[in-house]
Design an enzyme around this catalytic site. Structure first.
Site, short mmCIF file in Angstrom:
data_model
loop_
_atom_site.label_atom_id
_atom_site.label_comp_id
_atom_site.label_asym_id
_atom_site.label_seq_id
_atom_site.Cartn_x
_atom_site.Cartn_y
_atom_site.Cartn_z
N SER A 136 0.91 -1.28 0.00
CA SER A 136 0.08 -0.09 -0.10
C SER A 136 0.84 1.30 -0.13
O SER A 136 1.92 1.40 0.67
CB SER A 136 -0.83 0.03 1.20
OG SER A 136 -1.47 1.08 1.36
N LYS A 162 -1.24 -0.93 -4.23
CA LYS A 162 -2.48 -0.11 -3.86
C LYS A 162 -2.03 1.18 -3.62
O LYS A 162 -1.19 1.46 -3.11
CB LYS A 162 -3.09 -0.85 -2.54
CG LYS A 162 -4.09 -0.05 -1.85
CD LYS A 162 -4.65 -0.84 -0.73
CE LYS A 162 -4.78 -0.21 0.76
NZ LYS A 162 -5.29 -0.77 1.44
N LYS A 164 -3.17 4.90 -2.30
CA LYS A 164 -4.00 5.99 -1.47
C LYS A 164 -4.43 6.67 -2.43
O LYS A 164 -3.29 7.66 -3.18
CB LYS A 164 -3.40 6.41 -0.45
CG LYS A 164 -3.02 5.12 0.67
CD LYS A 164 -4.38 4.73 1.49
CE LYS A 164 -3.76 3.75 2.53
NZ LYS A 164 -5.12 3.24 3.17
N ASP A 189 -7.30 3.02 -2.91
CA ASP A 189 -7.99 2.95 -1.28
C ASP A 189 -8.06 4.43 -0.99
O ASP A 189 -7.30 5.33 -0.81
CB ASP A 189 -7.11 2.44 -0.23
CG ASP A 189 -8.00 2.26 1.05
OD1 ASP A 189 -8.96 2.77 1.27
OD2 ASP A 189 -7.32 1.75 1.93
N GLU A 214 -11.14 0.65 -2.85
CA GLU A 214 -11.32 0.13 -1.56
C GLU A 214 -11.96 1.52 -0.76
O GLU A 214 -11.56 2.67 -0.98
CB GLU A 214 -10.00 -0.24 -0.71
CG GLU A 214 -9.95 -0.60 0.49
CD GLU A 214 -8.71 -0.94 0.89
OE1 GLU A 214 -7.97 -1.30 0.15
OE2 GLU A 214 -8.39 -0.84 2.29
N ASP A 239 -13.63 -1.78 3.72
CA ASP A 239 -12.48 -1.90 4.86
C ASP A 239 -13.28 -1.34 6.33
O ASP A 239 -13.62 -1.99 6.95
CB ASP A 239 -11.36 -1.12 4.51
CG ASP A 239 -10.03 -1.04 5.26
OD1 ASP A 239 -10.66 -1.32 6.57
OD2 ASP A 239 -9.02 -0.57 5.15
N LYS A 263 -9.21 -7.23 8.41
CA LYS A 263 -8.15 -6.91 9.25
C LYS A 263 -8.62 -7.11 10.60
O LYS A 263 -9.64 -6.65 11.16
CB LYS A 263 -7.85 -5.20 9.42
CG LYS A 263 -7.45 -4.65 7.87
CD LYS A 263 -7.36 -3.05 8.32
CE LYS A 263 -6.93 -2.36 7.07
NZ LYS A 263 -6.92 -1.00 7.01
N GLY A 291 -3.89 -4.45 6.21
CA GLY A 291 -2.79 -4.10 7.25
C GLY A 291 -3.09 -2.75 7.95
O GLY A 291 -3.79 -1.87 7.53
O1 OSB Z 1 -6.93 1.78 4.83
O2 OSB Z 1 -5.65 -0.02 4.52
C1 OSB Z 1 -5.89 1.10 5.08
C2 OSB Z 1 -2.70 1.84 6.98
C3 OSB Z 1 -2.98 2.43 8.05
C4 OSB Z 1 -4.46 2.59 8.03
C5 OSB Z 1 -5.39 2.23 7.21
C6 OSB Z 1 -4.84 1.74 6.15
C7 OSB Z 1 -3.42 1.47 5.76
C8 OSB Z 1 -2.82 0.89 4.80
C9 OSB Z 1 -1.55 0.52 4.96
O3 OSB Z 1 -3.46 1.05 3.54
C10 OSB Z 1 -1.57 -1.17 5.05
C11 OSB Z 1 -0.23 -1.85 5.52
O4 OSB Z 1 0.78 -1.88 4.82
O5 OSB Z 1 -0.22 -2.31 6.59
MG MG Z 2 -8.27 0.50 3.77
#
Ligand code: OSB
Ligand code: MG
Length: 369
Positions: A136, A162, A164, A189, A214, A239, A263, A291
């Site tokens: 991500s 992925k 953001k 996401d 997402e 999520d 998660k 994650g």
């Molecule tokens: O929305 O998936 C998410 C990290 C912190 C809070 C929310 C998210 C995330 C990530 C990172 O997308 C996922 C990771 O590499 O742990």
């Molecule tokens: Mg997410």
């Protein structure tokens, strides 16, 4: 049967290798609550996925600390001899706070499994010994920096990228990455940064053959997600909206998503995550392991879960080095084929290295009956 004798609760802090920016904020340091739960036969570890601020969900570190210390730990102490299957009842007097609950439930389960000498993956009925890894990527200041990061992670072997996104930093960014890499598995996401008024953004994203979008809308907006899903081709994944198996059932039935990000730390721990997996699998909905920038404790827990059969898409189960120069456990590694080994030792299979734990501990309290 297990009796909890003590709970060590601590806040740890360690720097991230680079800032991680999402639509809800930027993190430069990983700060989280970690629990060590002591029974007569073993110890167990749990990591809370809450962050410093209530930006991702309502929960945050100081709140999780208070809930664990003031309510969850006392409930466990007065429960006497119990098993992990009793914990929904034991902790049921606390409404909500799934991240805080996950911390103690996962630590309890870890201790129970260590006492039995069984791994979490084996306990869950995992059918793989390696899982496929995605990564991500946070919102970068420039498109060039984003393209550099994408190229670097692809060179590391990651099987899904992925991105953001947030309003204004979406279609152009995705377009640039897709142009540079026409064939990669790519997703976005939004962390709930949009509303249904933004449907044109998602129609535009439909052109880039994304694996999924997402959490585009507010976590509570299941009906709105269903309306959006009917207007676009790309699969929606939820999520933040999914905090329980009941939420997953509702979202799937409403057509609010076609993929679920699981998660365990968000949904109250491994047992509830397993139930979400089962609900989705019965409905033919693919899931993947999300994650929260976890240290090795949460990462080990996630990996065992990600080895279940319904986890058919690469997870945000990235290498420790993607987050930290020096994790608190032995580092988790992504091999050149883009997979990571599922731990095989008792419980979650790892413990913090004592000197690293000591060096990162910001606050520590030992709770006893
Ligand atoms: O929305 O998936 C998410 C990290 C912190 C809070 C929310 C998210 C995330 C990530 C990172 O997308 C996922 C990771 O590499 O742990
Ligand atoms: Mg997410």
């Amino acid at each position: 049967m297990t009796t909890v004798r003590a709970i060590e609760i601590r806040t740890i802090g360690l720097p991230l290798v680079g800032p991680f920016r999402t639509s809800f904020g930027v993190e430069t340091e990983k700060v989280c609550v970690v629990v060590r739960l002591v029974t007569d036969d073993a110890e167990g570890w749990g990591e809370c996925v809450a962050g410093i601020d209530p930006g991702y969900s309502e929960e945050f570190n100081e709140g999780a600390w208070l809930v664990i210390r003031g309510f969850l730990a006392p409930a466990l102490f007065s429960a006497g001899d119990v098993t992990v299957d009793d914990l929904d009842r034991v902790l049921g007097g606390v409404r909500g706070h799934p991240m805080a609950k996950a911390t103690v439930i996962d630590a309890f389960l870890d201790a129970e499994l260590r006492a039995q000498g069984r791994s979490l993956a084996e306990h869950l009925g995992a059918d793989k010994d390696r899982v496929a890894c995605g990564v991500s990527i946070g919102i970068t200041p420039t498109t060039e920096q984003l393209l550099d990061q994408v190229a670097g992670y692809l060179a590391d072997g990651y099987r899904r990228i992925k991105l953001k996104i947030e309003p204004g930093l979406d279609v152009e960014r995705v377009s640039a990455v897709r142009a540079a890499h026409p064939d990669i598995a790519l997703s976005v996401d939004a962390n709930a940064a949009y509303t249904l008024d933004d449907v044109d953004v998602f129609r535009a994203l439909d052109e880039f053959d994304l694996l999924m979008v997402e959490q585009p809308l507010h976590p509570d907006d299941l009906v709105q997600h269903a309306k959006l899903q009917r207007q676009i081709r790309t699969d929606l994944c939820l999520d933040e909206s999914i905090r329980s198996a009941a939420d997953a059932e509702a979202a799937i039935e409403l057509g609010a998503c076609r993929i679920v990000n699981i998660k365990q730390g968000r949904v109250g721990g491994v047992p509830e995550a397993r139930r979400i997996h089962d609900v989705a699998r019965a409905a033919g909905v693919p899931v993947w392991c999300g994650g929260m920038l976890e240290t090795g404790i949460g990462r080990a827990t996630n990996l065992a879960l990600a080895a279940l059969p319904g986890f058919t898409l690469p997870g945000d189960t990235s290498a420790s080095a993607r987050y930290f120069t020096d994790d608190i456990t032995e580092p988790f590694v992504v091999d050149p084929d883009g997979t990571m080994k599922v731990p095989t030792g008792p419980g979650i299979g790892v413990v913090p290295r004592p000197e690293r734990l000591k060096a990162t501990t910001l606050r520590l309290e030992t709770l006893t009956p």
